[in-house]
Design a protein around this motif. Sequence first.
Motif, short mmCIF file in Angstrom:
data_model
loop_
_atom_site.label_atom_id
_atom_site.label_comp_id
_atom_site.label_asym_id
_atom_site.label_seq_id
_atom_site.Cartn_x
_atom_site.Cartn_y
_atom_site.Cartn_z
N GLY A 199 -55.28 30.24 34.79
CA GLY A 199 -56.40 30.30 35.73
C GLY A 199 -56.38 31.65 36.44
O GLY A 199 -55.57 32.52 36.12
N CYS A 200 -57.28 31.79 37.42
CA CYS A 200 -57.40 33.09 38.08
C CYS A 200 -57.00 33.04 39.54
O CYS A 200 -57.20 34.00 40.27
CB CYS A 200 -58.84 33.58 37.98
SG CYS A 200 -59.95 32.69 39.08
N GLY A 213 -58.56 31.45 41.67
CA GLY A 213 -59.77 31.18 42.46
C GLY A 213 -59.77 29.76 43.01
O GLY A 213 -60.25 29.52 44.13
N CYS A 214 -59.23 28.82 42.25
CA CYS A 214 -59.19 27.43 42.73
C CYS A 214 -58.22 27.31 43.90
O CYS A 214 -58.45 26.55 44.84
CB CYS A 214 -58.79 26.47 41.60
SG CYS A 214 -60.07 26.28 40.34
N GLU A 234 -54.49 24.01 38.65
CA GLU A 234 -55.58 24.94 38.27
C GLU A 234 -55.23 25.55 36.91
O GLU A 234 -54.08 25.88 36.65
CB GLU A 234 -55.65 26.03 39.35
CG GLU A 234 -56.34 27.29 38.89
CD GLU A 234 -56.10 28.46 39.85
OE1 GLU A 234 -56.25 28.31 41.06
OE2 GLU A 234 -55.76 29.54 39.35
N ASP A 267 -62.82 24.10 36.47
CA ASP A 267 -63.30 24.05 35.09
C ASP A 267 -62.24 24.48 34.07
O ASP A 267 -62.21 23.98 32.95
CB ASP A 267 -64.54 24.93 34.94
CG ASP A 267 -65.74 24.32 35.63
OD1 ASP A 267 -65.67 23.13 36.00
OD2 ASP A 267 -66.75 25.01 35.79
N CYS A 268 -61.36 25.41 34.43
CA CYS A 268 -60.33 25.82 33.46
C CYS A 268 -59.39 24.66 33.16
O CYS A 268 -58.98 24.46 32.02
CB CYS A 268 -59.53 27.01 33.99
SG CYS A 268 -60.50 28.50 34.17
N CYS A 290 -66.22 26.01 39.52
CA CYS A 290 -65.51 27.26 39.25
C CYS A 290 -65.69 28.19 40.45
O CYS A 290 -66.52 29.08 40.39
CB CYS A 290 -66.03 27.90 37.97
SG CYS A 290 -65.20 29.44 37.54
S1 SF4 Z 1 -62.08 27.24 37.41
FE1 SF4 Z 1 -62.90 29.27 37.98
S2 SF4 Z 1 -61.92 29.71 39.94
FE2 SF4 Z 1 -60.70 28.07 38.98
S3 SF4 Z 1 -59.08 29.13 37.83
FE3 SF4 Z 1 -60.80 28.84 36.41
S4 SF4 Z 1 -62.02 30.76 36.52
FE4 SF4 Z 1 -60.65 30.68 38.32
#
Ligand code: SF4
Length: 181
Positions: free
Chosen positions: A13-14, A16-17, A58, A85-86, A151
């Motif tokens: 993931g990034c 962001g969550c 996440e 979503d990831c 997301c």
């Molecule tokens: S769902 Fe969106 S915010 Fe969360 S880890 Fe994936 S890309 Fe990042």
Amino acid sequence: MSKPKIATASLAGCFGCHMSILDIDERILKLVELVQFDKSPIDDIKNFTGRCLVGLIEGGCCNQENVKVLRDFRAHCDVLIALGDCATMGGLPAMRNGIPLQECLQEAYRDGPTVYNPSGQIPNDPELPLILDRVYPLHEVVKVDYYLPGCPPPADAIWDVVVALLSNKPIDLSYGLLKYD
Ligand code: SF4
């Protein structure tokens, strides 16, 4: 009486969550009254210290290490939530799923327009976690109890879900927290 524990992790993931978890703003003070954070990037605890009521994950699984962490969460958490979503369907990292793995590696480390790699070596140190053939959403690896889409999912949705689980009440998210347009 000891507080219930909550654990979180970011796999493919990034973060962001996790930022959305922090977006509950001042309610984080209320949250730490209700729960104790266990293994999580939020408190930097690396290993579980005990059984957790809730695990929030996440990101999906793109390598062997992700699978190991996810199974560890399943073993330690009563309720496992796919956060975002990831985690629920692979998300952006899963865009590589339609491309053979070798082609992805060559583009990333040898042939990509911004790559400078005179040796042509694709990283293969034994310390690196083995990359998987594709990115797997969580439910393809372990049993998942709840899916929180978005997301990232809105902070209010994360708050409502965690509070409902802590109060042993049914999860009932408003329409506004589940629609995307
Ligand atoms: S769902 Fe969106 S915010 Fe969360 S880890 Fe994936 S890309 Fe990042």
